[in-house]
Motif scaffolding. Sequence first.
Motif: not given
Lengths: 220, 245
Positions: B40, B44-46, B64, B66, B153-156
């Motif tokens: 977190d 962790t996000y991109k 992915e 969010t 915005r999502g998981w990398n």
Amino acid sequence: MAASITLPQLYERVASLPSGGALTNDSKLDKGFIYSLIHSARAYVVSQRWIAESKVPYVYYQRFEPDYRKLAQEDSCLTKFYDFPQVIQLDQRASGVGYVGTINGVPMSFREVTSRQAFASMQNDRVMKMGRVPYILLEGNSLEVYYKDKIKEFAIEAIFADPTLVPTYNVDYDAYPVDIADVSKMEAYITAIEYKTIINTLIDRISNSRDEASQPIPNR
Amino acid sequence: MHIPIAQVINRAKIRLGLEDTTAADAKLEKFINEGAMHLDALSTYKISCATLDIDCQKAQLPNEATEIICFSFPDSSGCTGCCSSSSDDDSVTSTTSCGCFTYYVANRSILTAFCGTDSNTSCGLYSAYFDIQNGYIHFPSSNTATTVRVYYRGWNVDSDGLMLIDERKERGLSAYAAYEYACSGANAKYYTSDQKRDWKQTWIKQKGWIRGTDQVEDAKLHKDTLSAIANAILINPLLVLNRNI
């Protein structure tokens, strides 16, 4: 070159133990039985080394490349290899399988799964399910390779329960896959555990459909 | 620098003493991916974008994703009569015959407050809403677009859906994977309490360090923006002219 010993040499050592080192023809023990004692003692020593050190010397591993039989394939998502020698189980974490993977070039190893049920459970997991990396499943005397493409050739290095069943192993000339330093441990194990019971057990020589160890009455 | 997840698996196997077997690789990979998601941290996000096909006024969002940041309708999407003629301008110009509105809101109550409770067609925007449900973005029935470009915005993650791992996370994630493996099933008997405790503590400390360094890097990246905001507050004419404020 490291010292090595062949299976016939090991047989002479182990079979002569009850006679104090003298190998005679007057023995009730069959050659095949002695060989099985040697294999089981080797497996015991290997498992003890794994428990103690989490590592087994490379000399115990044998390498070969299974043959692919096109007509014997069952399914499209797996390749099955038959007549595969049994591999020993070290403990719950690992079996005797070492490297399994590509033959040429940079080694790329496949992943081992411990059971079909565990593999089935993995298919429900987004990360662990098959497809990205080849998986192998050992079952009895067959080996299955699961991957998105058909894998027809690979190399495997493993600690086999019976080294003589590996197709490339020559009993008379190839070194038996054991650390020379562990031979005395094998002998100690055989003497203390196996021979102790065997030597003291009389043979049922009377053919009367009864299991009895009494000796025949000598003729006077 | 990004590293393959296999490198972290190897690091975990060194901790566990399992370099000579691949039986644990699948489990370790799962634990590492799980740990990377649970970090977190900012990395962790991109922010990413994707062009989605609209079918029955709904489009499936990437797995992915969010959080939706914004979306726009590309020129060739069928947004008749309202798209810019510039080939590199994806913005939508609102006209009365446009099949796509300029603005969409996620909250219908805002539109109701803006346009009134009855269907005020002169408002022109009473149906300019969208919904996100079960991984789909839903548009009103008046929408004529066939594709939509969504910024989210999502998981990398990489192309396989696994978390992208930075090299500085290798130590923490390998400790997490080793800890989880050592505590699972009957594996606990193979490892000492000290080992498990050490791996757990390493993970906790590394997690804090990674989150902290991500914040520092983010502040460095945006320091010019923060500086401009601070300057804007300082040189506000109202503050300068009216000393009583």
